[in-house]
Design a protein around this motif. Structure first.
Motif, PDB file in Angstrom:
ATOM      1  N   THR A  31       0.858  -1.183   0.000  1.00 17.27           N
ATOM      2  CA  THR A  31       0.000   0.000   0.000  1.00 17.27           C
ATOM      3  C   THR A  31       0.891   1.228   0.000  1.00 17.27           C
ATOM      4  N   ARG A  32       0.858   1.979  -1.079  1.00 18.44           N
ATOM      5  CA  ARG A  32       1.772   3.112  -1.249  1.00 18.44           C
ATOM      6  C   ARG A  32       1.166   4.470  -0.899  1.00 18.44           C
ATOM      7  N   ILE A  33      -0.103   4.671  -1.199  1.00 15.13           N
ATOM      8  CA  ILE A  33      -0.736   5.972  -0.969  1.00 15.13           C
ATOM      9  C   ILE A  33      -0.961   6.159   0.531  1.00 15.13           C
ATOM     10  N   ARG A  34      -0.562   7.319   1.073  1.00 12.59           N
ATOM     11  CA  ARG A  34      -0.597   7.540   2.524  1.00 12.59           C
ATOM     12  C   ARG A  34      -1.976   7.329   3.122  1.00 12.59           C
ATOM     13  N   ARG A  35      -3.020   7.857   2.504  1.00 15.07           N
ATOM     14  CA  ARG A  35      -4.356   7.702   3.092  1.00 15.07           C
ATOM     15  C   ARG A  35      -4.825   6.253   3.036  1.00 15.07           C
ATOM     16  N   HIS A  36      -4.458   5.529   1.997  1.00 15.77           N
ATOM     17  CA  HIS A  36      -4.794   4.103   1.921  1.00 15.77           C
ATOM     18  C   HIS A  36      -4.014   3.326   2.977  1.00 15.77           C
ATOM     19  N   ARG A  37      -2.750   3.708   3.149  1.00 13.22           N
ATOM     20  CA  ARG A  37      -1.921   3.037   4.152  1.00 13.22           C
ATOM     21  C   ARG A  37      -2.472   3.271   5.564  1.00 13.22           C
ATOM     22  N   ALA A  38      -2.938   4.489   5.835  1.00 12.17           N
ATOM     23  CA  ALA A  38      -3.535   4.786   7.148  1.00 12.17           C
ATOM     24  C   ALA A  38      -4.783   3.936   7.363  1.00 12.17           C
ATOM     25  N   ALA A  42      -5.257   0.894  10.110  1.00  6.20           N
ATOM     26  CA  ALA A  42      -6.379   0.873  11.054  1.00  6.20           C
ATOM     27  C   ALA A  42      -7.070  -0.489  11.040  1.00  6.20           C
ATOM     28  N   LEU A  43      -7.261  -1.060   9.850  1.00  2.09           N
ATOM     29  CA  LEU A  43      -7.865  -2.394   9.761  1.00  2.09           C
ATOM     30  C   LEU A  43      -6.979  -3.443  10.419  1.00  2.09           C
ATOM     31  N   VAL A  44      -5.675  -3.319  10.230  1.00  2.00           N
ATOM     32  CA  VAL A  44      -4.734  -4.257  10.843  1.00  2.00           C
ATOM     33  C   VAL A  44      -4.819  -4.162  12.365  1.00  2.00           C
ATOM     34  N   GLU A  45      -4.823  -2.939  12.887  1.00  5.02           N
ATOM     35  CA  GLU A  45      -4.885  -2.745  14.338  1.00  5.02           C
ATOM     36  C   GLU A  45      -6.215  -3.218  14.923  1.00  5.02           C
ATOM     37  N   GLU A  46      -7.300  -2.973  14.208  1.00  6.94           N
ATOM     38  CA  GLU A  46      -8.616  -3.365  14.707  1.00  6.94           C
ATOM     39  C   GLU A  46      -8.777  -4.883  14.727  1.00  6.94           C
ATOM     40  N   ARG A  47      -8.203  -5.538  13.764  1.00  7.75           N
ATOM     41  CA  ARG A  47      -8.041  -6.982  13.686  1.00  7.75           C
ATOM     42  C   ARG A  47      -9.299  -7.804  13.425  1.00  7.75           C
ATOM     43  N   THR A  48     -10.410  -7.536  14.113  1.00  2.81           N
ATOM     44  CA  THR A  48     -11.572  -8.412  13.947  1.00  2.81           C
ATOM     45  C   THR A  48     -12.102  -8.378  12.518  1.00  2.81           C
ATOM     46  N   LEU A  49     -12.112  -7.210  11.896  1.00  4.53           N
ATOM     47  CA  LEU A  49     -12.596  -7.102  10.517  1.00  4.53           C
ATOM     48  C   LEU A  49     -11.689  -7.846   9.551  1.00  4.53           C
ATOM     49  N   GLN A  70      -7.677  -3.729  -1.743  1.00  3.54           N
ATOM     50  CA  GLN A  70      -8.462  -2.965  -2.700  1.00  3.54           C
ATOM     51  C   GLN A  70      -9.662  -2.420  -1.935  1.00  3.54           C
ATOM     52  N   LEU A  71      -9.466  -1.273  -1.305  1.00  2.00           N
ATOM     53  CA  LEU A  71     -10.465  -0.712  -0.402  1.00  2.00           C
ATOM     54  C   LEU A  71     -11.786  -0.392  -1.088  1.00  2.00           C
ATOM     55  N   SER A  72     -11.748  -0.031  -2.342  1.00  3.20           N
ATOM     56  CA  SER A  72     -12.990   0.319  -3.039  1.00  3.20           C
ATOM     57  C   SER A  72     -13.957  -0.869  -3.110  1.00  3.20           C
ATOM     58  N   ALA A  73     -13.427  -2.077  -3.110  1.00  5.55           N
ATOM     59  CA  ALA A  73     -14.282  -3.267  -3.175  1.00  5.55           C
ATOM     60  C   ALA A  73     -15.089  -3.448  -1.890  1.00  5.55           C
ATOM     61  N   LEU A  74     -14.591  -2.920  -0.781  1.00  5.75           N
ATOM     62  CA  LEU A  74     -15.314  -3.065   0.490  1.00  5.75           C
ATOM     63  C   LEU A  74     -16.566  -2.205   0.538  1.00  5.75           C
ATOM     64  N   SER A  75     -16.544  -1.085  -0.151  1.00 10.00           N
ATOM     65  CA  SER A  75     -17.671  -0.168  -0.090  1.00 10.00           C
ATOM     66  C   SER A  75     -18.965  -0.819  -0.564  1.00 10.00           C
ATOM     67  N   GLY A  76     -18.929  -1.447  -1.710  1.00  6.95           N
ATOM     68  CA  GLY A  76     -20.125  -2.083  -2.243  1.00  6.95           C
ATOM     69  C   GLY A  76     -20.575  -3.295  -1.450  1.00  6.95           C
ATOM     70  N   LEU A  95     -13.180   3.689   5.534  1.00 13.00           N
ATOM     71  CA  LEU A  95     -13.368   3.927   4.105  1.00 13.00           C
ATOM     72  C   LEU A  95     -13.472   5.415   3.792  1.00 13.00           C
ATOM     73  N   SER A  96     -14.051   6.193   4.711  1.00 11.82           N
ATOM     74  CA  SER A  96     -14.164   7.636   4.478  1.00 11.82           C
ATOM     75  C   SER A  96     -12.784   8.299   4.447  1.00 11.82           C
ATOM     76  N   MET A  97     -11.807   7.688   5.082  1.00 14.53           N
ATOM     77  CA  MET A  97     -10.446   8.234   5.065  1.00 14.53           C
ATOM     78  C   MET A  97      -9.842   8.218   3.671  1.00 14.53           C
ATOM     79  N   VAL A  98     -10.317   7.327   2.828  1.00 19.32           N
ATOM     80  CA  VAL A  98      -9.794   7.248   1.465  1.00 19.32           C
ATOM     81  C   VAL A  98     -10.789   7.812   0.459  1.00 19.32           C
ATOM     82  N   GLY A  99     -11.827   8.488   0.960  1.00 17.46           N
ATOM     83  CA  GLY A  99     -12.783   9.135   0.089  1.00 17.46           C
ATOM     84  C   GLY A  99     -13.888   8.236  -0.414  1.00 17.46           C
ATOM     85  N   ILE A 100     -14.115   7.121   0.266  1.00 19.58           N
ATOM     86  CA  ILE A 100     -15.163   6.184  -0.133  1.00 19.58           C
ATOM     87  C   ILE A 100     -16.276   6.248   0.910  1.00 19.58           C
TER      88      ILE A 100
END
Length: 138
Positions: A31-38, A42-49, A70-76, A95-100
């Protein structure tokens, strides 16, 4: 069994913790883009998801460099993943952190004491700030 008989090989059971750590490292590395990496952090830290097979199927794609998010796939798929309200709220904020999506910042009031600091740290990462600490107020 006699001393001359070979014992059947018992396949090693994969260590779920080691598998999770490997997945986390791969997702963050790819994951290269900073907002995607953030968001991924967060998903890694939260773990259950990220531990849910349905979320993994929706989120993870194979790339030349390994598994990637591929965060965009989670939105739908957000409402078809079988998430509880807390998980859905957390995922919406991530998801809102990456504009989704359209999660409002006011939804943080629905987060529990474990997920709120994760979102706060993610917001700081998103802002590029590594000087503000998130912890318990005294």
């Amino acid at each position: 069994m006699t001393g001359t008989e070979a014992e059947p090989a018992v396949p090693e059971t994969p260590d779920p913790e080691a598998e999770y750590q490997q997945l986390s490292k791969e997702l963050l590395r790819n994951t290269r883009i900073r907002r995607h990496r953030a968001a991924v952090q967060a998903l890694v830290e939260e773990r259950t998801l990220l531990s849910l097979p349905a979320v993994q199927r929706a989120l993870i794609v194979d790339s030349r460099k390994g598994r990637a998010a591929q965060l965009s796939a989670l939105s739908g798929a957000q409402y078809a993943l079988g998430l509880d309200e807390g998980q859905r709220t957390f995922l919406g904020l991530v998801l809102s952190m990456v504009g989704i999506g359209t999660a409002t910042l006011a939804s943080v009031e629905d987060l529990d004491d474990r997920r709120l600091p994760i979102i706060l740290r993610a917001i700081l990462r998103l802002a590029g700030n590594d000087t503000i600490a998130v912890g318990t107020r005294l």
